[in-house]
Write an enzyme that holds these catalytic residues in place. Sequence first.
Site, mmCIF file in Angstrom:
data_model
loop_
_atom_site.group_PDB
_atom_site.id
_atom_site.type_symbol
_atom_site.label_atom_id
_atom_site.label_comp_id
_atom_site.label_asym_id
_atom_site.label_seq_id
_atom_site.Cartn_x
_atom_site.Cartn_y
_atom_site.Cartn_z
ATOM 1 N N PHE A 122 0.854 -1.168 -0.141
ATOM 2 C CA PHE A 122 -0.257 0.203 -0.197
ATOM 3 C C PHE A 122 1.073 0.948 -0.321
ATOM 4 O O PHE A 122 2.010 1.858 0.234
ATOM 5 C CB PHE A 122 -0.869 0.167 1.089
ATOM 6 C CG PHE A 122 -1.743 1.126 1.244
ATOM 7 C CD1 PHE A 122 -2.671 1.349 0.469
ATOM 8 C CD2 PHE A 122 -1.629 1.928 1.701
ATOM 9 C CE1 PHE A 122 -3.915 2.506 0.081
ATOM 10 C CE2 PHE A 122 -2.324 3.377 2.100
ATOM 11 C CZ PHE A 122 -3.987 3.261 0.829
ATOM 12 N N ASP A 207 9.182 2.690 1.853
ATOM 13 C CA ASP A 207 7.512 2.984 2.738
ATOM 14 C C ASP A 207 7.469 3.132 3.912
ATOM 15 O O ASP A 207 7.356 1.508 4.557
ATOM 16 C CB ASP A 207 6.904 2.856 1.730
ATOM 17 C CG ASP A 207 5.458 3.747 1.955
ATOM 18 O OD1 ASP A 207 5.573 3.454 2.924
ATOM 19 O OD2 ASP A 207 4.556 3.107 1.678
ATOM 20 N N LYS A 236 1.780 9.105 8.599
ATOM 21 C CA LYS A 236 1.475 8.980 9.781
ATOM 22 C C LYS A 236 2.224 9.276 10.847
ATOM 23 O O LYS A 236 1.457 10.833 11.632
ATOM 24 C CB LYS A 236 1.685 7.133 10.031
ATOM 25 C CG LYS A 236 0.413 6.763 8.537
ATOM 26 C CD LYS A 236 -0.062 5.383 8.979
ATOM 27 C CE LYS A 236 -0.805 5.148 7.671
ATOM 28 N NZ LYS A 236 -1.430 4.176 6.410
HETATM 29 C C1 LIG Z 1 -1.199 5.396 5.027
HETATM 30 C C2 LIG Z 1 -0.303 4.815 4.311
HETATM 31 C C3 LIG Z 1 0.099 5.673 2.624
HETATM 32 C C4 LIG Z 1 -0.398 6.065 2.503
HETATM 33 O O1 LIG Z 1 -0.174 7.112 3.340
HETATM 34 P P1 LIG Z 1 -1.451 8.139 3.014
HETATM 35 O O2 LIG Z 1 -0.855 10.070 4.152
HETATM 36 O O3 LIG Z 1 -2.961 8.253 3.804
HETATM 37 O O4 LIG Z 1 -1.602 9.164 2.004
HETATM 38 C C5 LIG Z 1 1.499 4.891 2.729
HETATM 39 N N1 LIG Z 1 2.430 4.411 2.714
HETATM 40 C C6 LIG Z 1 2.211 3.245 3.778
HETATM 41 C C7 LIG Z 1 2.437 2.089 3.926
HETATM 42 C C8 LIG Z 1 0.469 3.450 4.378
HETATM 43 O O5 LIG Z 1 0.479 3.113 5.286
#
Ligand SMILES: *Cc1c(COP(=O)(O)O)cnc(C)c1O
Length: 384
Positions: A122, A207, A236
Amino acid sequence: MSHLFPTYGRWNIEPAAGKGSYLIDQTGKEYLDFTSGIGVLNFGHCHPDITESVKKQLDKFWHTSNLFSLPVQEETASAIAELSGLERVFFSNSGAEANEAAIKLARKATGKSKIITCYQSFHGRTFATMAATGQEKVRTGYGQMLETFKYIEFNSIQDLEDAADNETAAIMLEIVQGEGGIHIIKPEFIKKLEEIRSKTGALLIIDEVQTGIGRTGKSFAFQHFDIKPDIITLAKGLGNGIPVGAMAGREELAEFFGPGSHGSTFGGNPISLASAKAVLSELTKEGFTRSVEEKGKLLIARLQDELQESPVVKEIRGLGLMVGIELKEDAAPYLKALQKQGLLTLPAGPNIVRLLPPLTVTEIELNKAIEHIAQTLAKKKQVV
Ligand SMILES: *Cc1c(COP(=O)(O)O)cnc(C)c1O
Protein backbone atom coordinates in the site's frame (compact mmCIF):
# COMPACT_ATOMS: atom_id res chain seq x y z
CA MET A 1 -28.71 13.00 4.58
CA SER A 2 -24.93 13.27 4.65
CA HIS A 3 -23.22 15.79 2.40
CA LEU A 4 -19.98 13.83 2.51
CA PHE A 5 -18.95 11.52 -0.30
CA PRO A 6 -19.45 8.05 1.12
CA THR A 7 -15.79 7.06 0.62
CA TYR A 8 -15.47 5.59 4.10
CA GLY A 9 -17.31 2.87 5.98
CA ARG A 10 -17.78 4.49 9.38
CA TRP A 11 -17.93 3.06 12.87
CA ASN A 12 -20.76 3.87 15.16
CA ILE A 13 -18.66 5.72 17.74
CA GLU A 14 -18.71 9.48 18.25
CA PRO A 15 -15.37 10.64 19.63
CA ALA A 16 -15.49 13.27 22.37
CA ALA A 17 -11.99 13.21 23.84
CA GLY A 18 -8.67 11.39 23.67
CA LYS A 19 -6.13 10.85 26.38
CA GLY A 20 -3.05 8.64 26.09
CA SER A 21 -4.16 5.18 24.98
CA TYR A 22 -7.85 5.98 25.47
CA LEU A 23 -10.54 7.40 23.24
CA ILE A 24 -13.71 8.56 25.04
CA ASP A 25 -17.01 8.78 23.16
CA GLN A 26 -19.96 11.17 23.58
CA THR A 27 -21.68 8.82 26.02
CA GLY A 28 -18.58 8.74 28.24
CA LYS A 29 -17.60 5.20 27.25
CA GLU A 30 -13.82 4.68 27.28
CA TYR A 31 -12.12 2.67 24.56
CA LEU A 32 -8.59 1.36 24.67
CA ASP A 33 -7.46 2.67 21.30
CA PHE A 34 -5.28 0.11 19.53
CA THR A 35 -5.90 1.81 16.17
CA SER A 36 -3.91 4.94 17.05
CA GLY A 37 -5.76 6.74 14.27
CA ILE A 38 -4.37 4.08 11.88
CA GLY A 39 -0.79 4.11 13.06
CA VAL A 40 -0.63 7.86 13.59
CA LEU A 41 -0.82 8.49 17.34
CA ASN A 42 2.44 6.79 18.23
CA PHE A 43 2.65 8.90 21.37
CA GLY A 44 -1.02 8.56 22.24
CA HIS A 45 -3.86 11.07 22.20
CA CYS A 46 -2.95 14.63 23.21
CA HIS A 47 0.61 13.93 24.35
CA PRO A 48 1.37 16.90 26.65
CA ASP A 49 4.81 17.88 25.24
CA ILE A 50 3.74 17.54 21.61
CA THR A 51 0.55 19.50 22.33
CA GLU A 52 2.61 22.22 24.01
CA SER A 53 4.97 22.49 21.04
CA VAL A 54 2.05 22.92 18.62
CA LYS A 55 0.28 25.43 20.89
CA LYS A 56 3.40 27.57 21.09
CA GLN A 57 3.66 27.72 17.31
CA LEU A 58 -0.08 28.51 16.99
CA ASP A 59 0.52 31.66 19.00
CA LYS A 60 3.51 32.74 16.88
CA PHE A 61 2.42 32.31 13.24
CA TRP A 62 0.59 29.62 11.32
CA HIS A 63 1.92 29.72 7.83
CA THR A 64 4.39 31.53 5.66
CA SER A 65 4.82 29.36 2.52
CA ASN A 66 8.14 27.95 1.39
CA LEU A 67 9.26 31.33 0.06
CA PHE A 68 10.66 31.77 3.56
CA SER A 69 13.23 29.63 5.31
CA LEU A 70 12.03 28.24 8.60
CA PRO A 71 14.42 27.10 11.32
CA VAL A 72 11.90 24.44 12.42
CA GLN A 73 12.22 22.81 8.96
CA GLU A 74 16.01 22.75 9.25
CA GLU A 75 15.89 21.37 12.79
CA THR A 76 13.37 18.64 11.95
CA ALA A 77 15.21 17.69 8.75
CA SER A 78 18.45 17.51 10.67
CA ALA A 79 16.84 15.20 13.27
CA ILE A 80 15.50 12.92 10.51
CA ALA A 81 18.90 12.94 8.77
CA GLU A 82 20.72 12.03 11.94
CA LEU A 83 18.30 9.20 12.74
CA SER A 84 18.11 7.75 9.22
CA GLY A 85 21.55 8.45 7.74
CA LEU A 86 19.82 10.13 4.78
CA GLU A 87 21.03 13.71 4.50
CA ARG A 88 18.25 15.48 2.61
CA VAL A 89 14.57 15.89 3.48
CA PHE A 90 11.51 17.14 1.59
CA PHE A 91 8.36 17.81 3.63
CA SER A 92 4.90 16.91 2.37
CA ASN A 93 1.44 16.72 3.94
CA SER A 94 0.78 13.00 3.73
CA GLY A 95 2.21 9.58 3.03
CA ALA A 96 0.97 9.48 -0.54
CA GLU A 97 2.62 12.84 -1.21
CA ALA A 98 5.88 11.67 0.33
CA ASN A 99 5.75 8.67 -2.02
CA GLU A 100 4.93 10.92 -4.97
CA ALA A 101 8.06 12.89 -4.20
CA ALA A 102 10.07 9.68 -3.99
CA ILE A 103 8.71 8.41 -7.32
CA LYS A 104 9.42 11.71 -9.07
CA LEU A 105 12.91 11.98 -7.59
CA ALA A 106 13.82 8.39 -8.51
CA ARG A 107 12.66 8.91 -12.09
CA LYS A 108 14.51 12.20 -12.42
CA ALA A 109 17.74 11.03 -10.79
CA THR A 110 18.00 7.82 -12.83
CA GLY A 111 16.45 9.05 -16.06
CA LYS A 112 14.49 5.77 -16.06
CA SER A 113 10.81 5.20 -15.48
CA LYS A 114 10.22 1.61 -14.37
CA ILE A 115 9.50 1.15 -10.68
CA ILE A 116 9.06 -2.25 -9.08
CA THR A 117 6.53 -2.56 -6.26
CA CYS A 118 4.97 -5.56 -4.53
CA TYR A 119 1.61 -7.25 -4.50
CA GLN A 120 -0.35 -6.53 -1.31
CA SER A 121 1.59 -3.30 -0.86
CA PHE A 122 0.00 0.00 0.00
CA HIS A 123 1.53 3.30 -1.07
CA GLY A 124 -1.39 5.74 -1.13
CA ARG A 125 -4.40 6.97 -3.07
CA THR A 126 -3.06 9.58 -5.47
CA PHE A 127 -2.95 8.69 -9.15
CA ALA A 128 0.68 7.53 -9.04
CA THR A 129 0.64 5.90 -5.61
CA MET A 130 -2.62 4.11 -6.40
CA ALA A 131 -0.88 2.63 -9.43
CA ALA A 132 2.13 1.76 -7.25
CA THR A 133 -0.15 -0.08 -4.82
CA GLY A 134 -0.24 -3.80 -5.57
CA GLN A 135 -3.88 -4.30 -4.62
CA GLU A 136 -6.55 -4.62 -7.24
CA LYS A 137 -9.29 -3.24 -4.98
CA VAL A 138 -7.52 0.12 -4.70
CA ARG A 139 -7.32 0.52 -8.48
CA THR A 140 -10.69 -0.85 -9.56
CA GLY A 141 -12.79 1.45 -11.69
CA TYR A 142 -10.15 4.07 -12.36
CA GLY A 143 -9.26 2.93 -15.83
CA GLN A 144 -5.81 2.77 -17.34
CA MET A 145 -3.07 2.90 -14.69
CA LEU A 146 0.35 4.50 -15.08
CA GLU A 147 2.63 2.01 -16.75
CA THR A 148 5.57 2.94 -14.57
CA PHE A 149 4.88 0.22 -12.00
CA LYS A 150 5.64 -3.48 -12.26
CA TYR A 151 4.45 -5.74 -9.47
CA ILE A 152 6.25 -8.70 -7.96
CA GLU A 153 5.37 -11.11 -5.16
CA PHE A 154 6.60 -9.76 -1.82
CA ASN A 155 9.64 -11.78 -0.72
CA SER A 156 9.96 -13.61 -4.04
CA ILE A 157 13.62 -13.63 -5.05
CA GLN A 158 12.75 -15.18 -8.39
CA ASP A 159 10.21 -12.43 -9.20
CA LEU A 160 12.71 -9.76 -8.24
CA GLU A 161 15.40 -11.26 -10.46
CA ASP A 162 12.97 -11.53 -13.36
CA ALA A 163 11.61 -7.98 -13.03
CA ALA A 164 14.71 -5.93 -12.31
CA ASP A 165 16.87 -4.79 -15.21
CA ASN A 166 18.90 -1.82 -16.40
CA GLU A 167 15.67 0.06 -17.14
CA THR A 168 14.63 -0.04 -13.49
CA ALA A 169 14.60 3.34 -11.75
CA ALA A 170 13.67 2.01 -8.33
CA ILE A 171 12.32 -0.74 -6.18
CA MET A 172 9.78 0.57 -3.70
CA LEU A 173 8.50 -1.49 -0.80
CA GLU A 174 7.49 -1.71 2.85
CA ILE A 175 9.55 -3.63 5.40
CA VAL A 176 6.32 -4.77 7.02
CA GLN A 177 3.31 -4.56 4.73
CA GLY A 178 0.70 -2.80 6.86
CA GLU A 179 -2.57 -2.49 4.95
CA GLY A 180 -1.66 -5.66 3.05
CA GLY A 181 -1.87 -7.78 6.20
CA ILE A 182 1.27 -7.47 8.39
CA HIS A 183 3.67 -9.39 6.16
CA ILE A 184 7.30 -9.06 7.20
CA ILE A 185 10.18 -8.87 4.74
CA LYS A 186 12.59 -11.83 4.74
CA PRO A 187 16.34 -11.30 5.28
CA GLU A 188 17.14 -13.31 2.11
CA PHE A 189 14.94 -10.96 0.11
CA ILE A 190 16.70 -7.90 1.53
CA LYS A 191 20.03 -9.46 0.59
CA LYS A 192 18.82 -10.00 -2.95
CA LEU A 193 17.55 -6.41 -3.07
CA GLU A 194 21.05 -5.21 -2.27
CA GLU A 195 22.55 -7.39 -4.96
CA ILE A 196 20.04 -6.29 -7.63
CA ARG A 197 20.51 -2.71 -6.64
CA SER A 198 24.25 -2.74 -7.19
CA LYS A 199 23.87 -4.73 -10.41
CA THR A 200 21.21 -2.52 -12.04
CA GLY A 201 21.70 0.86 -10.38
CA ALA A 202 18.06 0.87 -9.29
CA LEU A 203 17.33 3.01 -6.25
CA LEU A 204 15.85 1.46 -3.13
CA ILE A 205 12.83 3.32 -1.77
CA ILE A 206 11.54 2.10 1.57
CA ASP A 207 8.00 3.22 2.37
CA GLU A 208 8.19 3.79 6.12
CA VAL A 209 4.88 5.66 6.29
CA GLN A 210 3.41 3.06 8.65
CA THR A 211 6.54 1.33 9.96
CA GLY A 212 8.57 4.46 10.74
CA ILE A 213 8.80 6.61 13.88
CA GLY A 214 9.45 3.73 16.25
CA ARG A 215 6.48 1.55 15.28
CA THR A 216 8.52 -1.64 14.81
CA GLY A 217 10.90 -1.11 17.72
CA LYS A 218 13.51 0.84 15.74
CA SER A 219 13.25 4.44 14.60
CA PHE A 220 12.77 3.08 11.07
CA ALA A 221 12.00 -0.52 10.15
CA PHE A 222 14.89 -0.78 7.66
CA GLN A 223 17.20 -0.50 10.66
CA HIS A 224 16.38 -4.10 11.60
CA PHE A 225 18.63 -4.99 8.66
CA ASP A 226 22.08 -4.08 7.46
CA ILE A 227 20.96 -1.80 4.61
CA LYS A 228 20.97 1.86 3.73
CA PRO A 229 18.08 2.75 1.43
CA ASP A 230 18.44 5.59 -1.08
CA ILE A 231 15.11 7.07 -0.09
CA ILE A 232 12.62 6.57 2.74
CA THR A 233 9.18 8.07 3.12
CA LEU A 234 7.42 9.01 6.35
CA ALA A 235 4.04 10.35 7.41
CA LYS A 236 1.51 8.76 9.81
CA GLY A 237 3.41 8.80 13.12
CA LEU A 238 5.57 11.78 12.19
CA GLY A 239 3.06 14.38 13.39
CA ASN A 240 1.20 12.33 16.01
CA GLY A 241 -2.09 13.48 14.45
CA ILE A 242 -1.11 16.73 12.77
CA PRO A 243 -0.86 16.07 9.01
CA VAL A 244 2.77 15.93 7.89
CA GLY A 245 4.89 13.70 5.67
CA ALA A 246 8.50 13.59 4.64
CA MET A 247 10.80 12.04 2.08
CA ALA A 248 14.43 11.59 3.06
CA GLY A 249 17.14 10.77 0.53
CA ARG A 250 20.86 10.49 0.05
CA GLU A 251 22.97 13.62 -0.43
CA GLU A 252 23.77 12.64 -4.06
CA LEU A 253 20.08 13.04 -4.92
CA ALA A 254 19.97 16.71 -3.86
CA GLU A 255 20.98 18.07 -7.27
CA PHE A 256 17.90 16.49 -8.90
CA PHE A 257 15.46 18.36 -6.66
CA GLY A 258 16.66 21.91 -7.30
CA PRO A 259 14.58 25.10 -7.02
CA GLY A 260 11.31 24.79 -8.95
CA SER A 261 11.57 21.03 -9.53
CA HIS A 262 9.04 20.01 -6.89
CA GLY A 263 7.01 21.70 -4.20
CA SER A 264 3.97 22.02 -2.00
CA THR A 265 2.09 25.00 -0.59
CA PHE A 266 1.51 23.44 2.81
CA GLY A 267 4.47 21.03 2.92
CA GLY A 268 6.70 21.88 5.88
CA ASN A 269 4.04 24.09 7.45
CA PRO A 270 5.35 25.36 10.82
CA ILE A 271 2.43 23.95 12.84
CA SER A 272 2.93 20.49 11.33
CA LEU A 273 6.64 20.69 11.96
CA ALA A 274 6.18 21.89 15.53
CA SER A 275 4.50 18.53 16.11
CA ALA A 276 7.06 16.55 14.08
CA LYS A 277 9.95 18.14 15.93
CA ALA A 278 8.40 17.28 19.30
CA VAL A 279 7.64 13.74 18.08
CA LEU A 280 11.27 13.17 17.09
CA SER A 281 12.44 14.45 20.42
CA GLU A 282 10.18 11.89 22.18
CA LEU A 283 11.32 9.15 19.80
CA THR A 284 14.99 9.74 20.56
CA LYS A 285 14.62 9.68 24.34
CA GLU A 286 16.98 7.18 25.93
CA GLY A 287 15.53 3.66 25.87
CA PHE A 288 12.31 4.57 24.07
CA THR A 289 12.60 2.38 20.97
CA ARG A 290 13.98 -0.45 23.10
CA SER A 291 10.85 -0.26 25.24
CA VAL A 292 8.73 -0.56 22.08
CA GLU A 293 10.69 -3.62 21.00
CA GLU A 294 10.20 -5.21 24.42
CA LYS A 295 6.48 -4.41 24.60
CA GLY A 296 6.03 -5.79 21.09
CA LYS A 297 7.74 -9.04 22.00
CA LEU A 298 5.63 -9.32 25.14
CA LEU A 299 2.41 -8.64 23.21
CA ILE A 300 3.15 -11.21 20.50
CA ALA A 301 4.36 -13.88 22.93
CA ARG A 302 1.34 -13.47 25.20
CA LEU A 303 -1.11 -13.50 22.29
CA GLN A 304 0.51 -16.67 20.93
CA ASP A 305 0.24 -18.22 24.33
CA GLU A 306 -3.37 -17.19 25.00
CA LEU A 307 -4.62 -18.02 21.51
CA GLN A 308 -2.77 -21.25 20.82
CA GLU A 309 -5.95 -23.28 21.16
CA SER A 310 -8.27 -20.82 19.50
CA PRO A 311 -10.15 -22.46 16.61
CA VAL A 312 -10.34 -19.20 14.66
CA VAL A 313 -6.73 -18.04 14.83
CA LYS A 314 -4.41 -19.07 12.02
CA GLU A 315 -1.25 -17.12 12.78
CA ILE A 316 0.04 -14.25 14.89
CA ARG A 317 2.88 -12.18 13.50
CA GLY A 318 4.38 -8.76 13.89
CA LEU A 319 7.37 -6.56 14.49
CA GLY A 320 7.48 -4.21 17.46
CA LEU A 321 4.01 -2.84 18.09
CA MET A 322 2.76 -3.63 14.59
CA VAL A 323 0.90 -6.88 15.06
CA GLY A 324 -1.51 -8.96 12.98
CA ILE A 325 -3.72 -11.81 14.11
CA GLU A 326 -4.68 -13.77 11.01
CA LEU A 327 -8.00 -15.55 11.35
CA LYS A 328 -9.42 -18.48 9.43
CA GLU A 329 -12.51 -16.39 8.76
CA ASP A 330 -13.77 -12.85 8.26
CA ALA A 331 -12.33 -10.54 10.93
CA ALA A 332 -15.14 -7.95 10.86
CA PRO A 333 -17.45 -9.59 13.46
CA TYR A 334 -14.50 -9.97 15.84
CA LEU A 335 -13.54 -6.31 15.46
CA LYS A 336 -17.14 -5.45 16.37
CA ALA A 337 -17.10 -7.75 19.38
CA LEU A 338 -13.83 -6.22 20.58
CA GLN A 339 -15.30 -2.74 20.19
CA LYS A 340 -18.22 -3.71 22.40
CA GLN A 341 -15.74 -4.80 25.05
CA GLY A 342 -13.99 -1.43 24.77
CA LEU A 343 -11.00 -2.32 22.58
CA LEU A 344 -10.55 -0.63 19.20
CA THR A 345 -8.59 -2.61 16.61
CA LEU A 346 -8.14 -2.43 12.82
CA PRO A 347 -8.66 -4.80 9.94
CA ALA A 348 -5.95 -5.47 7.33
CA GLY A 349 -7.43 -7.35 4.44
CA PRO A 350 -10.53 -9.45 5.17
CA ASN A 351 -9.05 -11.89 7.69
CA ILE A 352 -6.65 -9.99 9.85
CA VAL A 353 -7.12 -8.19 13.16
CA ARG A 354 -4.40 -5.54 13.18
CA LEU A 355 -3.09 -4.02 16.40
CA LEU A 356 -1.35 -0.66 16.30
CA PRO A 357 -1.36 0.52 19.92
CA PRO A 358 0.27 3.80 20.85
CA LEU A 359 3.99 3.15 21.42
CA THR A 360 3.51 4.72 24.85
CA VAL A 361 1.04 1.97 25.83
CA THR A 362 1.57 0.65 29.36
CA GLU A 363 1.99 -2.98 30.28
CA ILE A 364 -1.29 -2.81 32.21
CA GLU A 365 -3.08 -1.57 29.09
CA LEU A 366 -1.44 -4.28 26.98
CA ASN A 367 -2.59 -6.94 29.41
CA LYS A 368 -6.11 -5.55 29.40
CA ALA A 369 -6.19 -5.69 25.60
CA ILE A 370 -4.78 -9.23 25.58
CA GLU A 371 -7.54 -10.29 27.96
CA HIS A 372 -10.26 -8.87 25.68
CA ILE A 373 -8.69 -10.47 22.61
CA ALA A 374 -8.26 -13.85 24.30
CA GLN A 375 -11.89 -13.84 25.40
CA THR A 376 -13.25 -12.76 22.03
CA LEU A 377 -11.16 -14.99 19.81
CA ALA A 378 -11.59 -18.02 22.03
CA LYS A 379 -15.39 -17.71 21.79
CA LYS A 380 -15.87 -19.96 18.80
CA LYS A 381 -14.45 -22.75 20.94
CA GLN A 382 -17.49 -22.59 23.21
CA VAL A 383 -19.89 -22.55 20.26
CA VAL A 384 -18.31 -25.51 18.52
C1 LIG B 1 -1.04 4.97 5.06
C2 LIG B 1 0.03 4.63 4.13
C3 LIG B 1 0.31 5.43 3.01
C4 LIG B 1 -0.54 6.59 2.60
O1 LIG B 1 -0.48 7.64 3.51
P1 LIG B 1 -1.56 8.82 3.42
O2 LIG B 1 -1.11 9.79 4.47
O3 LIG B 1 -2.89 8.22 3.69
O4 LIG B 1 -1.48 9.39 2.06
C5 LIG B 1 1.40 5.08 2.22
N1 LIG B 1 2.16 4.02 2.51
C6 LIG B 1 1.92 3.24 3.58
C7 LIG B 1 2.83 2.09 3.87
C8 LIG B 1 0.84 3.51 4.43
O5 LIG B 1 0.58 2.71 5.46
